[in-house]
Structure formats: C-alpha cells, structure tokens
Design an enzyme around this catalytic site. Structure first.
Site, short mmCIF file in Angstrom:
data_model
loop_
_atom_site.label_atom_id
_atom_site.label_comp_id
_atom_site.label_asym_id
_atom_site.label_seq_id
_atom_site.Cartn_x
_atom_site.Cartn_y
_atom_site.Cartn_z
N VAL A 400 19.29 -15.00 0.17
CA VAL A 400 19.72 -14.47 1.47
C VAL A 400 19.30 -13.01 1.60
O VAL A 400 18.63 -12.46 0.73
CB VAL A 400 21.25 -14.64 1.67
N VAL A 401 19.69 -12.38 2.69
CA VAL A 401 19.28 -11.01 2.99
C VAL A 401 19.64 -10.05 1.85
O VAL A 401 20.65 -10.24 1.17
CB VAL A 401 19.90 -10.56 4.34
N GLU A 402 18.80 -9.03 1.63
CA GLU A 402 18.97 -8.09 0.51
C GLU A 402 20.09 -7.09 0.80
O GLU A 402 19.89 -5.90 1.03
CB GLU A 402 17.64 -7.36 0.26
N SER A 429 15.59 -8.42 -5.22
CA SER A 429 14.44 -7.68 -5.72
C SER A 429 14.83 -6.34 -6.34
O SER A 429 14.05 -5.76 -7.09
CB SER A 429 13.42 -7.45 -4.60
N HIS A 450 13.70 -13.47 -9.67
CA HIS A 450 12.97 -12.72 -8.63
C HIS A 450 11.59 -13.32 -8.41
O HIS A 450 10.70 -13.18 -9.24
CB HIS A 450 12.88 -11.25 -9.06
N ASN A 453 6.36 -12.63 -3.07
CA ASN A 453 5.87 -13.21 -1.82
C ASN A 453 4.35 -13.06 -1.70
O ASN A 453 3.84 -12.00 -2.00
CB ASN A 453 6.57 -12.48 -0.66
N ASN A 500 9.69 -3.83 -9.62
CA ASN A 500 9.99 -2.86 -8.56
C ASN A 500 10.36 -1.50 -9.12
O ASN A 500 10.11 -0.47 -8.48
CB ASN A 500 11.09 -3.39 -7.64
#
EC number: 4.2.1.17
Length: 729
Positions: A400-402, A429, A450, A453, A500
């Site tokens: 879902v959204v970060e 992420s 993780h 994309n 990241n």
C-alpha cells in the site's frame, strides 16, 4: 576401456566406433583446464587405434557441457599474456587434433552446450541434438570472446551473418533455430540420441555422407565475396557499437577478429583469435563481468542454502493493487504461485488486474505463451475487496501507499485474518521494519520484501530482516522470491535498507553539484556516457518520481541526520514545490510527451531553468572527472558503511544489489569491484579532495585502514599455472 580420466572416458562401442563420454564428478560437465588436458590424453590413445572407424562424443549428464569453468577465469586472467597465449595455443591444438582425426566424428548433444562446450562440438563433423538443446557462445557477456576456435569455426559453418549474431551478442539458441541455421544436423528424442548418432556415423563410414567435405569448410577461408564481406562486417560493427558501446570492448573485438580472419585458413585464423582473446582477458571489464557472474552464483547459492528445508509457499496474497500490486501478483502467478490481490476499492483492483493482463498479453505477443496458458495464469490471480481466503495464505506482501500509519493499520488488520504461521512482509522502500513490526502480535513472522519497479523486469528483491524476524520467516520469503524468478538478497534493517540508503547520498551529491552551478543535462550526460549508468541522476529522479524522492529524502534525513540532513533548499525541493513530479505528470527536470509507442519521451523545458536558478549558484563548468567523483564518492562511502555496520553481509551481495537493483554499470562490476579496480589508496586520495563538501564525503574508518596498505575488498586472486601443468599433455 581405452582411456579413463577424472572427467571423461573413452570406450569401444561396435564395428570400430568409439565413444568419448564426458562424465565429471559433479552434477554438470565443465570444460575446465583439467578436462582440456584429459581430452588431450584421450586423443593420444585414439590416434594410436588403427581399427578406429568413427568417434562419438556424448555426455552422461543432463547437459552436454555447460561451458568453461568460470571459477578458473579470474586466476587465468592473472597469468601473464605470453603464458595465457601459450595455454590457449595448447587448448586449440587439442581441438584441432579432435577435428583432424582420420575418421568421421559426431557430437550427441543434450541440454546445454555453451561456450567451450559449443566450441568442442564445433570441432566434430556432425552434431545431433535433443529438443531441449541450448547452444551458443556467451563469452562476450563475460568481457572476452571465444578462445577455443569458436570465432573461426562457427562463421565457416553458418556464414558470417548468423555467426556474428551469436558471437557478438553472446547468444545461445534452441534446437529448432540451431537446425535452421546449420549449427546442428538433426534433432531426435533423448532416448534415441545415442542410436541416432551411431547411425549417422555408420552412414559417414560407409561413404553415404561426405564427412570430409563437411570438415573441409571449417579449414578454409570464409566463403564471402568482397562486397558480401564489406556488407556483413560493416553492418555488424555498426550494430555492436550501437548496442554495446565503448564500455564493452569484447563484442567489437570479436567482430573485427572474424573480419580479419575471413581470408585465412584455420591455423592463421586461430592465431588471430588468440591475439585478440589475450588482451581482452586482461581488461578491467572482463574481470568485472566475470566477477558479476561469480557473485550471482554466490548469491543464488546462498538463497538455495537458506531455503533447502523450507516448503515453497502454495498460496500468496498482495495487499494493495495498482501498478505495483498488479506487477507482484502477475510475477507470482506467472511463476506458479496463485495469489489473492486485495484492495479497499474497485478502481485499484481493476488497475492491478489490467497491469497483470497487460504483462501476460505481452508474453502472448512474443509467442512465450498461448491463449490457454494466459487464461490459466490470470485465473490464479483472485481480486477481492474482502479477506475471504486469507486463512489459506502462506505469505502476504503489503504494497500500500508509503505511509507508516496506513501500513501499520493494514498489517495489524491482516495479521488477525491469517493463520498463526503465515508470513507477513512489507514492500516498503524506506520505512524501518522495526517501526512497522511494533504494531504486530507476531513480529517474528514479519520482514521486509522490497521489490523494484517495474517488478517484471527488475531482478532484485531486498529481503529485510527486522530485529525480531525469525530465520524461518526470512527463508519463506526468500523461497517465494526465488520461485518468482527474482534474486533475493537478505539485508538488515535500517532506514532505506541497502539500495535506497546508498542511492540517496548519490542524489545528494547531484543536488550539491546543481547547487554549486552544474548543468543537470551535463551531469546526466557524463554519468550515462562516461561512467555508464543507464540513466543520469536527473532522468532517474524523473522516472522514480520527484514526489517519491522528496518523501524518501526526508525519511533518509531523519534516519541519518548527521550525513543526510541538508541545510539548504535543493533542486528536488524546487521541483516538488512546483508540482513537477517527473514522468508521472509529464513535468520534471524535463518535459515528457508520449512517442508513437505510448512511451514517455523527454524534451528540454526552459521553464525548469528559473526554478533551478532559485536554488543554484550561477552556472559554471565542471570537468567530467569532478562530476563522476562528486556523484560516486557519497554512494561508495555509504556502501562501505553498510558493509561495516553489517547491513549487507558481503561485497558480493552489495555489488549484485547495486547491479540488479539500480543498474550499476556491469562493466564496473559494482561499487566494491570499482573500488578495488581503482585501488583503495587512490580512492582515498580522490575523496579527500572533496571532504570540505560535508560528511557524505568523509571516508569511513574501515576504508581508510584498507587504503593504508592499498588492500582490496575482494580476496586477491593468485595467477593460475595452466601452461606448466598442461603443455606436456
């Protein structure tokens, strides 16, 4: 038994026909230095057999010969040029002796015949294969070219165009294509392979097949007119430079070598191959590309070891549909693990199913699947607004959204809907796994997973171990990622994890360059054309999304305030405040318009100049060397810190994560391989020139210690001694 070596033996079959059987002690046959020597000894025996009428080569394994032993390559590449040349000359004399036997020869090829395995079968007169054949010469992918006569025999057998396509691209082909281009002479079922090969040999012995004429073609110059040669080689060189570019010298060297050898007979052509191979083997690119191959084997071996006692998940689930959720669902279903895709609204579910269907339709268009297979795969993705069926799920990944609050709520709710032994994972992420685990009753069953994309293209999955994550949880998620065809690398928890965490110092170096007056277009050009990244930092930020990067930058700054907290407004802030989010809304560092294929194409946009002028000093020129140094030092320093802190377990895993997750230029081999090639002492000297730029440019203590003695991160490789061991064979 005529001859018995450690990896092959020779025995009589019938009526003067002998068979030479490759049968190494392990699970596969490799054409290592010992096997080449043993082949020489076997030929010593065969050449003395006055009753010999024909020779069959075959394998006792599921694959004929998978290639050379690449674990030997790095030590072979340390051998001085003259010695390496001598050993290649010896190896080629063995294959020449095989080719020059006074009787017809055939290879019965099952499974793989790659690299040296392919070159071995090219030395026989005939090749009969099973339908599962994969045959080719992948050497250019390792920074070298064929060295056992492949660049000489293949063009003379297939013609220049077909051979160049395989050799320059490092390709392998299947049985049907191999038959079509003349690389093999026939295809039979595995159970009929040996008998079929003997039948062909008998026809050659009886004079029904002209094996001498077939052999003669390989000994003579290439049959091409001057015009044909000019056309073939000019087109090939153009294509190679366009696709491989200047950073990969092997493909263009192979093409030029084949061109130069076209007018020569076998012996002189082999000398040219030798003269081209040896310098390539001593390049940094070859060491880096072979290093990647070995690191990939190491990483996959580690995953296999982790999962050897784990049952493969039979049912998976994805929380959150959309592009990412749909991509994960597609990948799981495509590789045979059914998946429930849950979301809270129909629109997202439709988007997720559309993404999965789009990816399957691409497979259909490419001929990889038929309509029946497509409908079968799509039927194993179950879109739902409810938790029905979650009691049967073995592993769940949240996508879902970060946002930590939303992720925590979704994970806590899901934990109550699944079995006590079900594994939960988050596709976050940047958010620390420990923070997300704080709301769970069973944190030992939770870890990070993780994906990158686009999911179907990017090979890496970071599997993140939280403080309370159990070994069994890690093993189950690694097993699922491996089943999906991904390369899982386990890392320990911290903000940004590994990829990241090391990417954002790189972006910080970019922001500082722009602040100091650099032109983002030049920075992109240098990092793409000179250093070799697939995208420069500005373009990459546009693809990632300026809004996504802006949010992640804040998370990283909070996690590592000493190094990543900035005291100025940067280009990312300026673009974010102007609602220029990159490709997703058509405006970032560039303006984007769709091309004829519907893909975003970047164009210059003068409007960005005034936005950047507010956060930059007047434009000034930077040398290519300074741009590369200022971009790479923050990233490399952070990579080293991750190793020193135990976030990543080894240089090999770090380098593979960078290559597979970020597209770190393969010809550099990863950050540690690049550092070793440069030398730790030289790197320290370079970094010290920029230490005034702040903490990101301060070299970690462990690296400073290595620099005192110019120590590498990878263990030093001792030169092999193949010539002394083999020249008397």
């Amino acid at each position: 038994m005529l001859y018995k070596g450690d990896t092959l033996y020779v025995d009589w079959l019938e009526d003067g026909i002998a068979e030479l059987v490759f049968d190494a002690p392990g699970s596969v046959n490799k054409l290592d230095t010992a096997t080449v020597a043993s082949l020489g000894h076997a030929l010593d025996v065969l050449e003395k057999q006055s009753d010999l009428k024909g020779l069959l080569l075959r394998s006792e394994k599921a694959a004929f010969i998978v290639g050379a032993d690449i674990t030997e390559f790095l030590s072979l590449f340390q051998v001085p040029e003259e010695q390496l040349s001598q050993w290649l000359h010896f190896a080629n004399s063995v294959f020449n002796r095989l080719e020059d036997l006074p009787v017809p020869t055939i290879s019965a090829v099952n499974g793989y015949a790659l690299g040296g395995g392919c070159e071995c079968v090219l030395a026989t007169d005939y090749r009969l294969a099973t339908p599962d054949l994969r045959i080719g010469l992948p050497e250019t992918k390792l920074g070298i070219m064929p060295g056992f006569g492949g660049s000489v025999r293949m063009p003379r057998m297939l013609g220049a165009d077909s051979a160049l396509e395989i050799i320059a691209a490092g390709k392998d082909v299947g049985a049907d294509q191999a038959l079509k281009i003349g690389l093999i002479d026939g295809i039979v079922k595995a159970e009929k392979l040996r008998d079929g090969a003997i039948s062909i040999l008998r026809q050659a012995i009886n004079g029904d097949l002209d094996w001498k004429a077939k052999r003669q073609r390989k000994l003579e110059p290439l049959k091409l007119s001057k015009i044909e040669a000019t056309m073939s080689f000019t087109i090939a060189k153009g294509m190679v430079m366009q696709t491989a570019g200047k950073h990969y010298p092997a493909p263009i060297t192979a093409v030029k070598t084949i061109e130069a050898a076209a007018r020569l007979g076998r012996e002189e052509a082999l000398k040219l191959e030798n003269q081209s191979f040896v310098p390539l083997a001593h390049t940094n690119e070859a060491r880096a590309l072979v290093g990647i191959f070995l690191n990939d084997q190491f990483v996959k071996g580690k995953a296999k070891q982790l999962t050897k006692n784990v049952e493969m998940p039979k049912q998976a689930a994805v929380l959150g549909a959309g592009i990412m959720g749909g991509g994960i669902a597609y990948q799981s279903a495509w590789k045979g693990v059914p998946v429930i895709m849950k979301d809270i609204n129909d629109k997202s579910l439709t988007l997720g199913m559309t993404e999965a269907a789009k990816l399957l339709n691409k497979q259909l268009e490419r001929g990889k699947i038929d309509g029946l297979k497509l409908s079968g795969v799509i039927s194993t993705i179950h879109p739902t607004l409810e938790y029905s069926g979650f009691d049967r799920v073995d592993v769940v990944v949240e996508a879902v959204v970060e946002n930590p609050k939303i992720k925590k709520a979704v994970l806590a709710e899901t934990e109550d809907k699944v079995r006590p032994d079900t594994v939960l994972a988050s596709n976050t992420s940047t958010i620390p796994i420990g923070e997300l685990a704080s709301v769970l009753k069973r944190p030992e069953n939770f870890c990070g997973m993780h994906f990158f994309n686009p999911v179907h293209r990017m090979p890496l999955v970071e599997v993140i171990r939280g403080e309370k994550t159990s070994d069994e949880t890690i093993a189950k998620v690694v097993a699922w990622a491996s089943k999906m065809g991904k390369t899982p690398i386990v890392v320990n928890d911290c903000p940004g994890f590994f990829v990241n965490r090391v990417l954002f110092p790189y972006f910080a170096g970019f922001s500082q360059l722009l602040r100091d007056g650099a032109d983002f277009r030049k920075v992109d050009k240098v990092m793409e054309k000179q250093f070799g990244w697939p995208m420069g930092p500005a373009y990459l930020l546009d693809v990632v999304g300026i809004d996504t990067a802006h949010h992640a930058q804040a998370v990283m700054a909070a996690g590592f305030p000493q190094r990543m907290q900035k005291d100025y407004r940067d280009a990312i802030d300026a673009l974010f405040d102007a609602n220029r989010f990159g490709q997703k809304n058509g405006l970032g560092f560039w303006r984007y318009k769709e091309d004829s294929k519907g893909k975003p194409k970047k164009e210059d946009d003068t409007a960005v100049e005034s936005l950047l002028a507010d956060v930059s000093q007047p434009t000034r020129d930077f040398s290519d060397e300074e741009i590369i140094a200022r971009m790479m030092i923050p990233m490399v320093n952070e990579v080293v810190r991750c190793l020193e802190e135990g976030i990543i377990a080894s240089p090999a895993e770090a380098d593979m994560a960078l290559v597979y997750g970020l597209g770190f230029p393969p010809f550099h081999g990863g950050a540690f391989r690049w550092l070793d090639t440069l030398g730790s002492a030289k790197y320290l000297d370079m970094a010290q020139q920029y230490q005034q730029l702040g903490p990101l440019y301060e070299v970690p203590d462990g690296l400073r210690n290595k620099a005192r003695h110019n120590e590498p991160y990878y263990p030093p490789v001792e030169p092999a001694r193949p010539v002394g061991a083999l020249k008397t064979a």
